[in-house]
Structure formats: C-alpha cells, structure tokens
Design a protein around this motif. Sequence first.
Motif, PDB file in Angstrom:
ATOM      1  N   HIS A 167      32.734   0.604 -11.626  1.00 23.02           N
ATOM      2  CA  HIS A 167      31.963   0.165 -10.110  1.00 23.02           C
ATOM      3  C   HIS A 167      30.944  -1.187 -10.142  1.00 23.02           C
ATOM      4  O   HIS A 167      30.997  -1.681  -9.362  1.00 23.02           O
ATOM      5  N   GLY A 168      30.718  -1.707 -11.576  1.00 27.31           N
ATOM      6  CA  GLY A 168      30.091  -2.871 -11.805  1.00 27.31           C
ATOM      7  C   GLY A 168      28.559  -2.799 -11.485  1.00 27.31           C
ATOM      8  O   GLY A 168      28.091  -1.744 -11.241  1.00 27.31           O
ATOM      9  N   LEU A 169      28.289  -3.501 -12.912  1.00 26.52           N
ATOM     10  CA  LEU A 169      26.946  -3.206 -12.226  1.00 26.52           C
ATOM     11  C   LEU A 169      25.974  -3.104 -11.348  1.00 26.52           C
ATOM     12  O   LEU A 169      24.368  -2.577 -11.760  1.00 26.52           O
ATOM     13  N   SER A 170      26.345  -4.082 -10.623  1.00 26.54           N
ATOM     14  CA  SER A 170      25.911  -4.295  -9.165  1.00 26.54           C
ATOM     15  C   SER A 170      26.269  -3.598  -7.580  1.00 26.54           C
ATOM     16  O   SER A 170      25.999  -3.250  -6.495  1.00 26.54           O
ATOM     17  N   GLY A 171      27.160  -2.429  -8.571  1.00 26.44           N
ATOM     18  CA  GLY A 171      28.011  -1.983  -7.066  1.00 26.44           C
ATOM     19  C   GLY A 171      28.834  -2.677  -6.963  1.00 26.44           C
ATOM     20  O   GLY A 171      29.459  -2.403  -5.172  1.00 26.44           O
TER      21      GLY A 171
ATOM     22  N   GLN B  63      20.903  12.027  -7.234  1.00 29.95           N
ATOM     23  CA  GLN B  63      20.189  11.496  -7.891  1.00 29.95           C
ATOM     24  C   GLN B  63      21.392   9.956  -7.393  1.00 29.95           C
ATOM     25  O   GLN B  63      20.746   9.233  -7.250  1.00 29.95           O
ATOM     26  N   ILE B  64      22.521  10.537  -8.111  1.00 24.70           N
ATOM     27  CA  ILE B  64      23.478   9.122  -8.048  1.00 24.70           C
ATOM     28  C   ILE B  64      23.106   8.513  -6.275  1.00 24.70           C
ATOM     29  O   ILE B  64      23.350   7.679  -6.370  1.00 24.70           O
ATOM     30  N   VAL B  65      23.726   9.998  -5.913  1.00 21.11           N
ATOM     31  CA  VAL B  65      23.622   9.138  -4.015  1.00 21.11           C
ATOM     32  C   VAL B  65      22.572   8.502  -3.682  1.00 21.11           C
ATOM     33  O   VAL B  65      22.522   7.426  -3.669  1.00 21.11           O
ATOM     34  N   SER B  66      21.256   9.073  -3.901  1.00 25.00           N
ATOM     35  CA  SER B  66      20.090   8.150  -3.346  1.00 25.00           C
ATOM     36  C   SER B  66      20.193   7.186  -4.680  1.00 25.00           C
ATOM     37  O   SER B  66      19.658   5.970  -3.669  1.00 25.00           O
ATOM     38  N   TYR B  67      20.385   6.481  -5.721  1.00 23.27           N
ATOM     39  CA  TYR B  67      20.306   5.216  -6.098  1.00 23.27           C
ATOM     40  C   TYR B  67      21.944   4.466  -5.438  1.00 23.27           C
ATOM     41  O   TYR B  67      21.241   2.954  -5.143  1.00 23.27           O
TER      42      TYR B  67
ATOM     43  N   ALA C 187      16.245   8.282 -10.870  1.00 21.15           N
ATOM     44  CA  ALA C 187      17.292   8.878 -11.904  1.00 21.15           C
ATOM     45  C   ALA C 187      18.310   8.347 -12.090  1.00 21.15           C
ATOM     46  O   ALA C 187      18.817   8.469 -13.227  1.00 21.15           O
ATOM     47  N   GLY C 188      18.828   8.535 -10.820  1.00 19.12           N
ATOM     48  CA  GLY C 188      20.079   8.158  -9.989  1.00 19.12           C
ATOM     49  C   GLY C 188      19.919   6.538 -10.752  1.00 19.12           C
ATOM     50  O   GLY C 188      22.065   6.614 -11.080  1.00 19.12           O
ATOM     51  N   ARG C 189      19.691   5.691 -10.841  1.00 23.05           N
ATOM     52  CA  ARG C 189      19.963   4.346 -11.681  1.00 23.05           C
ATOM     53  C   ARG C 189      20.311   4.831 -12.976  1.00 23.05           C
ATOM     54  O   ARG C 189      21.630   4.158 -13.556  1.00 23.05           O
ATOM     55  N   ASP C 190      19.346   5.064 -13.858  1.00 27.84           N
ATOM     56  CA  ASP C 190      20.120   5.917 -15.587  1.00 27.84           C
ATOM     57  C   ASP C 190      21.838   6.394 -15.018  1.00 27.84           C
ATOM     58  O   ASP C 190      22.840   5.828 -16.097  1.00 27.84           O
ATOM     59  N   LEU C 191      21.507   6.930 -14.474  1.00 28.66           N
ATOM     60  CA  LEU C 191      23.430   8.016 -14.033  1.00 28.66           C
ATOM     61  C   LEU C 191      23.929   7.218 -13.866  1.00 28.66           C
ATOM     62  O   LEU C 191      25.788   7.385 -14.254  1.00 28.66           O
ATOM     63  N   TYR C 192      24.018   6.895 -13.285  1.00 32.52           N
ATOM     64  CA  TYR C 192      25.008   5.825 -12.664  1.00 32.52           C
ATOM     65  C   TYR C 192      25.752   4.514 -13.590  1.00 32.52           C
ATOM     66  O   TYR C 192      26.621   3.954 -13.800  1.00 32.52           O
ATOM     67  N   ALA C 193      24.192   3.810 -14.719  1.00 29.96           N
ATOM     68  CA  ALA C 193      24.406   2.865 -15.726  1.00 29.96           C
ATOM     69  C   ALA C 193      25.514   3.617 -16.905  1.00 29.96           C
ATOM     70  O   ALA C 193      26.327   3.791 -17.079  1.00 29.96           O
ATOM     71  N   LYS C 194      25.249   4.854 -16.555  1.00 30.48           N
ATOM     72  CA  LYS C 194      25.609   5.671 -18.224  1.00 30.48           C
ATOM     73  C   LYS C 194      27.233   6.274 -17.739  1.00 30.48           C
ATOM     74  O   LYS C 194      27.750   6.303 -17.944  1.00 30.48           O
ATOM     75  N   ASN C 195      27.454   6.493 -16.127  1.00 25.47           N
ATOM     76  CA  ASN C 195      28.450   7.075 -15.832  1.00 25.47           C
ATOM     77  C   ASN C 195      29.920   6.018 -15.220  1.00 25.47           C
ATOM     78  O   ASN C 195      30.653   6.566 -14.452  1.00 25.47           O
ATOM     79  N   CYS C 196      29.205   5.458 -14.068  1.00 24.23           N
ATOM     80  CA  CYS C 196      29.497   4.254 -12.620  1.00 24.23           C
ATOM     81  C   CYS C 196      30.246   3.122 -13.168  1.00 24.23           C
ATOM     82  O   CYS C 196      30.496   2.448 -12.689  1.00 24.23           O
ATOM     83  N   ALA C 197      28.614   2.427 -14.110  1.00 22.31           N
ATOM     84  CA  ALA C 197      28.911   1.022 -14.231  1.00 22.31           C
ATOM     85  C   ALA C 197      30.421   0.317 -14.064  1.00 22.31           C
ATOM     86  O   ALA C 197      30.105  -0.887 -14.626  1.00 22.31           O
TER      87      ALA C 197
END
Length: 548
Positions: free
Chosen positions: A64-68, A116-120, A51-61
């Motif tokens: 911060h980049g697709l691979s962080g 969840q974002i932290v977990s991802y 779930a964090g992966r999806d949130l990261y893609a929507k809000n962070c990537a």
Amino acid sequence: MSSSFSGLFFFALVGVASPCGAADTPTFHDAPAAASSLRNPYAGQASAAAAGRDLYAKNCASCHGLSGQGTGNIPALAHGPAQQASDGALFWFITQGAPMDGMPAWGALPAQQRWQIVSYLKTLPTAKPVAVAQNEAIASSVTTPPPTPPFTDFRYEIPGKVRKITLADLPAPYATASAGNAPTMVARPADVMPKAPAGFRVNLYADSLGEPRVIRTAPNGDIFLAESGSGQIRVFRGMTADGKPRQTAVFATHLRRPYGIAFYPNGADPQWVYVGDTDEVLRFPYRNGDLKARGKAEHVADLPHGEGHWTRDLAFSRDNKTLFVAVGSASNVNDPDVSPAEKNRADILAFHPDGTGQRVYAWGIRNPSGIAIDPQNGQLWTTVNERDGLGDNLVPDYITSVREGGFYGWPWWYMGPHQDPRHAGKHPELKDKVITPDVILQPHNASLQIAFYEANRFPKEYHGDLFAAEHGSWNKATRVGYEVIRIPRHHTSKASGEYEDFLTGFVLPNGQVWGRPVSLTVAPDGSLLVTDDGSNTIWRVDYVGAGQ
C-alpha cells in the motif's frame, strides 16, 4: 469478495459489542451493516495509532506504500473510500481480505492489532511515511534464480535487447504462487542515470513535480503535463541548449487527479484542451500559446466513479468526430454480471466531442491505461494492465490495435481462448470472440502509456514505431518493468509481436527502485520526453550519433 460474514461469527471474532445506528447500506467493500457500526475500542488513543504504525510498516506498507498512497492495482489508503469508511468496516475488510483482488485476509492477527492498524490508517492523511526496515533480501543483491525466457526481470533488461512472448509460452494458471513485492522507493543516487541504447543521451528535463503522469505535445510545440498528485496541468515551453525547458507555467489547478490530455480539434489550431479527471471529462477554452486557461473548466461528460483504476486517458479520432475515453476496471476479476461497480468500466468508451452519444467502443479490457491514435492511418491503439493472482507469469500485459466492438477477454477469458479459472464455465459463447493482442508484454509490468514516434531525429528505423512506459511490477517475485520499451513496426502500420528494451536502469542492483516511467511524448526537436512519478521528474532522451 463475499459479504456473507455472519454477525455472530464477527462478534465472536472481535470480542466487542456493537452500538446502535448501524448503516442500512454497506459502503466499503460490501461490509455488512453490523460490521460497519462496530466501535473501535482504541479510537483516539495515540499509543494504539503508534502501535498500528509499526504493524502497518511490517505487514502493509510493501503493497500500500509508505504513505498509504497505493501502488499498481492497490488502492490508496490515505484518501478516498478508505478514509470515508467507518472503523468497523475497515476492521472487517482487514479480517476478511479480498483474495480475488490480491488482498490477503489478516484474521490471524490478534483483534487488538487489527484495531491498532485501523487506528493508524485514520491518521494517514496527516501522518509521516513509515520507515520500513530493510530486510536481508533488500539490503543485499537479489539472488533469485534467473527467469526462464521469454520471461525476464529487471536484472536482464538491457537497452537494445529484443524480446517476444507468444501464446505458446504462457504457463498454466497457478503454475507459480502470486507474489506481493511492491517497490521500496529510494532517492536516485547521484551517479545513477537511466540507460539508453548506444548513440542516445539522457538528461534531466524537469524535476520537483507533483506526481507527473500523462505528458502531451500541443500543436504549437508546448509540452502539457498532468500533475495528478498536485491536481494541476503544467505547461513547458522551449528548449535550452542543455535540454531543459526555457519557460514553465501552471495552466489549470484544482483538478481531481487529472490524467488524460487531448487537444481539439486535431490540427494546427485547437480550440479546447480536454482533461480526463477521474470522474468526468472536462475541457478548457484554448488558443495556441496559452500558458494559462483562458476560462473556467466546462463539464463534458460524467465517467464511472468508484474504486480501482482511477486513470482516464483521452484521444480524438483523426476526423474529430469521436472522443475516446479509456476507463479501467473497478477490481481485479470481479464479474460485471453481478458487480454494479463494473458498469461501463474495463472499456474504451466513445462520445461525440460535446460529451453526448456515449457508447462502448471496445470491451473486456481490464485497464487500458494509455490510448493513442496512429497518425498514419487513424487506428486506435491501447496499452493494458492485465489481471493478477494467477501466478508470476500470468496474465501478460499487452499493447494492441483496437477493433471497434472488439472483446479482449476480461474477466472471463484472457489472451484468446484461455479461461480464467476463477470464472470457470462462464460465458462459453465468448471463447472464440476473444481477440489476441498484437504485442504480449511481461506479466505484471504495469504498461501505462504509449506514443508514436513520427519525428526524424532518431535513426530512420525508429520512424513510425511505438514507445511505451512500463511503470513496474508490485506483485512479481523479482520485479520487472521499470523501463521504456520500443515496439518496432518496420515502417508498416502493424506490430509483429516483438518489443525492445529501450530505457532501463530505474531499479538498483539490490532491487530498490528510484524511478517509475509513466508517459511519453515527442518534443518539437524530435527528442523523447518521459515522465517518472517515482522521482517526480521528466527525462529527455536525445539521439546524438552512433559514435557518441
């Protein structure tokens, strides 16, 4: 950013209890001990990370980049301090943000989603890059209004176009909102190549590299490359008829994000290869023609360690007495008076070649990512990433000659007597000491490296000019940069303020990005080599005649 986030408010916000054993000293963005010790209620749950992966893609990537991997001034999340921080500290920082450094506060997200974002994030070292869905603005042509000259964007970058920005052109702070618009990276389409002025030809020199960054030509003509992602220095030798290296070898390995490369002493017979390796300056014993280091790395000098700008460029004075090291800031606009992490940062440092005698040569330079010595007169030059957060057209990046003892404004002032409103009232005694740079560039275009053109293969009007690599914006409403520019000097030792688009085409018409120029060097045959860490390649620009 503030660390006054009270424990009572924090616990009420997250709705979980704190275990014992809180750290006594905050280690991640001044997270308080109570926050650092919080337990992630979803730790180890695959469903939470998904779930964090999806949130990261929507809000962070997008930033911060697709691979962080980070981009621009945005730090990496897949390695470094973010991976060393506790889950609670990460949660606290996501909640609080750091507005002065461009990190928004995400407290409006439900606590469960932040966890969840932290977990991802904790899976990033082994996770595959997220897939970011293309929104309508990306999938279609860019339709934002045309920029107001002299400011521009990628749609209007044309080889040969001359531009000049003056102090009179600068808007007031906050005239426009600051943007978060990091590039969506795509593979280079088969029919797309960088575009150069008429008479120049571009070919692919090398590919499949490990984050190619700084490139330098050795006195014997070999080409040295810092592959920052792979932690190694590579060497290329010779040139085939189709503009590719005849031979390649790995000179040194097991480095920590190598960047700057310099040969010492200057002249035809260097004895050492110096490397700027983020936390230190190293040197390898060297003789002309070595394709592999003939000995282990020798420690020369410690450099400031910490977050923020990690690049460390190097150059030797023409008389071989001084080693210059460029060290970027640890932040966007943190006040060095109260931020210990900024000690000896946002400076160009100077050392004796053996690493002793450290001093500050010039200061108030937010991120002098590239430095170079004018071969004609020994003058030091730099290209600088300026600060963010004051709007679309503030603060411009710049290229300038560097005065010993000179102050260039950061973080209290910029571009001469303009005070950063985030530091209003501070250091009025410095107002009249701020040096206005020689060449004002587009704001946020991330100017990374410079090189002097002293060969004779290009037309004679190019001799003595500067070339600069503009890595490209991550925080402008319509992206800018993603090009190589030329600084004409008209056969003098000075720049008169204008610059010219030279190598463009790294952004597709829909705004997606396939290439990001980083560094340049002049090859023995007089062609220009340009590293590109977007496509992990090196491009060669050759002059073939006005009629070609």
